[in-house]
Enzyme design. Sequence first.
Site, PDB file in Angstrom:
ATOM      1  N   TYR A  81      38.519 -31.414-122.980  1.00 40.79           N
ATOM      2  CA  TYR A  81      38.856 -32.654-123.706  1.00 40.79           C
ATOM      3  C   TYR A  81      40.368 -32.851-123.662  1.00 40.79           C
ATOM      4  O   TYR A  81      41.128 -31.934-123.988  1.00 40.79           O
ATOM      5  CB  TYR A  81      38.339 -32.585-125.156  1.00 40.79           C
ATOM      6  CG  TYR A  81      36.827 -32.551-125.146  1.00 40.79           C
ATOM      7  CD1 TYR A  81      36.096 -33.723-125.019  1.00 40.79           C
ATOM      8  CD2 TYR A  81      36.134 -31.337-125.144  1.00 40.79           C
ATOM      9  CE1 TYR A  81      34.711 -33.696-124.921  1.00 40.79           C
ATOM     10  CE2 TYR A  81      34.741 -31.302-125.044  1.00 40.79           C
ATOM     11  CZ  TYR A  81      34.044 -32.493-124.932  1.00 40.79           C
ATOM     12  OH  TYR A  81      32.687 -32.471-124.810  1.00 40.79           O
ATOM     13  N   SER A  82      40.777 -34.054-123.237  1.00 41.40           N
ATOM     14  CA  SER A  82      42.219 -34.340-123.168  1.00 41.40           C
ATOM     15  C   SER A  82      42.817 -34.275-124.563  1.00 41.40           C
ATOM     16  O   SER A  82      42.225 -34.769-125.526  1.00 41.40           O
ATOM     17  CB  SER A  82      42.472 -35.755-122.634  1.00 41.40           C
ATOM     18  OG  SER A  82      41.917 -35.907-121.369  1.00 41.40           O
ATOM     19  N   CYS A 254      43.455 -42.797-116.315  1.00 37.69           N
ATOM     20  CA  CYS A 254      42.575 -41.808-116.955  1.00 37.69           C
ATOM     21  C   CYS A 254      41.327 -42.464-117.517  1.00 37.69           C
ATOM     22  O   CYS A 254      41.385 -43.532-118.127  1.00 37.69           O
ATOM     23  CB  CYS A 254      43.335 -41.079-118.068  1.00 37.69           C
ATOM     24  SG  CYS A 254      42.402 -39.680-118.733  1.00 37.69           S
ATOM     25  N   GLU A 307      43.309 -38.898-113.481  1.00 40.42           N
ATOM     26  CA  GLU A 307      42.401 -37.907-114.088  1.00 40.42           C
ATOM     27  C   GLU A 307      41.153 -38.650-114.552  1.00 40.42           C
ATOM     28  O   GLU A 307      41.201 -39.387-115.542  1.00 40.42           O
ATOM     29  CB  GLU A 307      43.070 -37.220-115.269  1.00 40.42           C
ATOM     30  CG  GLU A 307      42.189 -36.122-115.827  1.00 40.42           C
ATOM     31  CD  GLU A 307      43.012 -34.963-116.376  1.00 40.42           C
ATOM     32  OE1 GLU A 307      43.475 -34.132-115.584  1.00 40.42           O
ATOM     33  OE2 GLU A 307      43.197 -34.936-117.603  1.00 40.42           O
ATOM     34  N   TYR A 309      36.737 -38.554-115.100  1.00 41.05           N
ATOM     35  CA  TYR A 309      35.635 -37.608-115.345  1.00 41.05           C
ATOM     36  C   TYR A 309      34.349 -38.341-115.663  1.00 41.05           C
ATOM     37  O   TYR A 309      34.385 -39.536-115.888  1.00 41.05           O
ATOM     38  CB  TYR A 309      36.010 -36.652-116.490  1.00 41.05           C
ATOM     39  CG  TYR A 309      36.594 -37.331-117.713  1.00 41.05           C
ATOM     40  CD1 TYR A 309      35.771 -37.862-118.715  1.00 41.05           C
ATOM     41  CD2 TYR A 309      37.985 -37.471-117.873  1.00 41.05           C
ATOM     42  CE1 TYR A 309      36.309 -38.476-119.841  1.00 41.05           C
ATOM     43  CE2 TYR A 309      38.528 -38.076-118.998  1.00 41.05           C
ATOM     44  CZ  TYR A 309      37.678 -38.574-119.982  1.00 41.05           C
ATOM     45  OH  TYR A 309      38.210 -39.183-121.091  1.00 41.05           O
TER      46      TYR A 309
HETATM   47  P1  FAD Z   1      26.386 -32.570-121.076  1.00 38.04           P
HETATM   48  O1  FAD Z   1      25.260 -32.062-121.883  1.00 38.04           O
HETATM   49  O2  FAD Z   1      27.206 -31.600-120.299  1.00 38.04           O
HETATM   50  O3  FAD Z   1      25.900 -33.708-120.107  1.00 38.04           O
HETATM   51  C1  FAD Z   1      26.781 -34.174-119.082  1.00 38.04           C
HETATM   52  C2  FAD Z   1      26.246 -35.425-118.449  1.00 38.04           C
HETATM   53  O4  FAD Z   1      25.007 -35.178-117.826  1.00 38.04           O
HETATM   54  C3  FAD Z   1      26.006 -36.526-119.452  1.00 38.04           C
HETATM   55  O5  FAD Z   1      26.434 -37.747-118.858  1.00 38.04           O
HETATM   56  C4  FAD Z   1      24.534 -36.528-119.667  1.00 38.04           C
HETATM   57  O6  FAD Z   1      24.115 -37.823-119.966  1.00 38.04           O
HETATM   58  C5  FAD Z   1      23.997 -36.001-118.341  1.00 38.04           C
HETATM   59  N1  FAD Z   1      22.805 -35.133-118.523  1.00 38.04           N
HETATM   60  C6  FAD Z   1      22.778 -33.784-118.523  1.00 38.04           C
HETATM   61  N2  FAD Z   1      21.519 -33.346-118.689  1.00 38.04           N
HETATM   62  C7  FAD Z   1      20.749 -34.436-118.797  1.00 38.04           C
HETATM   63  C8  FAD Z   1      19.364 -34.645-118.978  1.00 38.04           C
HETATM   64  N3  FAD Z   1      18.529 -33.631-119.080  1.00 38.04           N
HETATM   65  N4  FAD Z   1      18.937 -35.898-119.051  1.00 38.04           N
HETATM   66  C9  FAD Z   1      19.788 -36.932-118.969  1.00 38.04           C
HETATM   67  N5  FAD Z   1      21.109 -36.811-118.786  1.00 38.04           N
HETATM   68  C10 FAD Z   1      21.581 -35.568-118.708  1.00 38.04           C
HETATM   69  N6  FAD Z   1      35.362 -36.458-122.783  1.00 38.04           N
HETATM   70  C11 FAD Z   1      35.751 -37.086-123.919  1.00 38.04           C
HETATM   71  O7  FAD Z   1      34.902 -37.550-124.697  1.00 38.04           O
HETATM   72  N7  FAD Z   1      37.078 -37.189-124.256  1.00 38.04           N
HETATM   73  C12 FAD Z   1      38.057 -36.692-123.473  1.00 38.04           C
HETATM   74  O8  FAD Z   1      39.248 -36.807-123.795  1.00 38.04           O
HETATM   75  C13 FAD Z   1      37.675 -36.010-122.265  1.00 38.04           C
HETATM   76  N8  FAD Z   1      38.596 -35.492-121.458  1.00 38.04           N
HETATM   77  C14 FAD Z   1      38.224 -34.861-120.309  1.00 38.04           C
HETATM   78  C15 FAD Z   1      39.217 -34.320-119.492  1.00 38.04           C
HETATM   79  C16 FAD Z   1      38.870 -33.691-118.316  1.00 38.04           C
HETATM   80  C17 FAD Z   1      39.949 -33.120-117.423  1.00 38.04           C
HETATM   81  C18 FAD Z   1      37.492 -33.578-117.959  1.00 38.04           C
HETATM   82  C19 FAD Z   1      37.077 -32.891-116.682  1.00 38.04           C
HETATM   83  C20 FAD Z   1      36.515 -34.087-118.765  1.00 38.04           C
HETATM   84  C21 FAD Z   1      36.853 -34.736-119.964  1.00 38.04           C
HETATM   85  N9  FAD Z   1      35.884 -35.256-120.828  1.00 38.04           N
HETATM   86  C22 FAD Z   1      36.278 -35.907-121.965  1.00 38.04           C
HETATM   87  C23 FAD Z   1      34.424 -35.099-120.550  1.00 38.04           C
HETATM   88  C24 FAD Z   1      33.903 -33.833-121.273  1.00 38.04           C
HETATM   89  O9  FAD Z   1      34.474 -32.677-120.679  1.00 38.04           O
HETATM   90  C25 FAD Z   1      32.387 -33.675-121.163  1.00 38.04           C
HETATM   91  O10 FAD Z   1      32.018 -33.759-119.809  1.00 38.04           O
HETATM   92  C26 FAD Z   1      31.613 -34.721-121.954  1.00 38.04           C
HETATM   93  O11 FAD Z   1      31.919 -34.628-123.354  1.00 38.04           O
HETATM   94  C27 FAD Z   1      30.100 -34.489-121.780  1.00 38.04           C
HETATM   95  O12 FAD Z   1      29.806 -33.188-122.171  1.00 38.04           O
HETATM   96  P2  FAD Z   1      28.482 -32.864-122.978  1.00 38.04           P
HETATM   97  O13 FAD Z   1      28.371 -31.375-123.091  1.00 38.04           O
HETATM   98  O14 FAD Z   1      28.404 -33.630-124.236  1.00 38.04           O
HETATM   99  O15 FAD Z   1      27.362 -33.432-122.025  1.00 38.04           O
END
Ligand code: FAD
Length: 309
Positions: A81-82, A254, A307, A309
């Site tokens: 998370y940024s 971003c 950046e 994602y």
């Molecule tokens: P996950 O459970 O990991 O799911 C990821 C994606 O896959 C989702 O889109 C989900 O809909 C899909 N998915 C997975 N499994 C299923 C399934 N069974 N059915 C349907 N869909 C599925 N996020 C922010 O909110 N704020 C930030 O500032 C931010 N900064 C970031 C900076 C960087 C450098 C990077 C790489 C990412 C950043 N992110 C940010 C994104 C964050 O890291 C996560 O990827 C995001 O919050 C999703 O993670 P999660 O565990 O909630 O979702």
Amino acid sequence: MIREIEYPDVEINVVRAKEPVEATILENYIATAAGSPNFIRHITFDLRNTPLEGKFVAGQSIGVIPEGVDEKGKPHKVRLYSVSSPSKGENGEAHLVSTTVKRVIDEHWETQEIYTGTCSNYISSLKPGSKVKVTGPSGKRFILPKNPQEYNYLFFAAGTGVAPFRGMVMDLMDAGSTNDIALIFGCPYRTDLLYKSYFEDLNTKIPNFHYLKSVSREEPRGDGSKYYVQYQLIDNRELIEPILKKDNTIIYVCGLKGMETGIYQILAQQGYLDYLRVSDDLLTKDPSTWSWDDIKTLKPSDRMHVEVY
Ligand code: FAD
Ligand code: A2P
């Protein structure tokens, strides 16, 4: 030709996912306005007495490891998370680091039930006082240069992509920057204008700060199409062109994966090739004749940081 841009040395991976440290949630409040279909939260971690205290600079990310195990029974992986706080820490306190987190809510691929993203929902639900496993810092390129007040900036943000720019703008205000800073922010609805009062206030009080909003689903362009951030390059050309023309301007992008392509396309059409890395082959063709496949080969030059994602 722009002189070489120097960046400060920043620390990375002080704490790795194998041995995360415990932070405490200090605050966790909704950052979208009432009526928004999106849930985006401003979450502040207290890193006191951990090796991460004072280590993050604006633009870097913090890692979070959700509790529990995944579908295969393995511990969850780290999510990034940024950081949305300034380099001095939230409210100037070095042990406080903030993030801006959107709850991921989707339909499950197989079951058609609601799928709630693991980590975004885990941290969004944590109450002040809760403990959370964190890592970092992550990222050493998406940061402000040394002597940041010597440059002009175009910040393009979609959704939570605004997080690093909140911190960077605070750093620039702190450094007394009198150069141009334009924040071009895109979100679906007016209720999702994150940190709106902070940016609107700066827009009113600071002559060199420009806040341009693209509300995709409520404020269409003149031709009725969705307003995406890249179209500000066309519709607000009078304001943006003089900034783009300066040889000490840097672009940062971003947010949503794919948003960079539209920005590359319009910069190329407008002739701002300094911001792009263009293949020799493509340079032989007039940008106005480039196909979509040509545009997709473009990469940012040293004057643009991306950046997504
Ligand atoms: P996950 O459970 O990991 O799911 C990821 C994606 O896959 C989702 O889109 C989900 O809909 C899909 N998915 C997975 N499994 C299923 C399934 N069974 N059915 C349907 N869909 C599925 N996020 C922010 O909110 N704020 C930030 O500032 C931010 N900064 C970031 C900076 C960087 C450098 C990077 C790489 C990412 C950043 N992110 C940010 C994104 C964050 O890291 C996560 O990827 C995001 O919050 C999703 O993670 P999660 O565990 O909630 O979702
Ligand atoms: P839309 O979803 O209306 O198509 P969030 O992450 O909070 O949903 O915000 C992302 C914003 O970026 C939305 O306004 C979204 O518009 C917009 N967007 C979607 N696709 C692109 C793109 N290719 N380029 C720029 N902005 C985009």
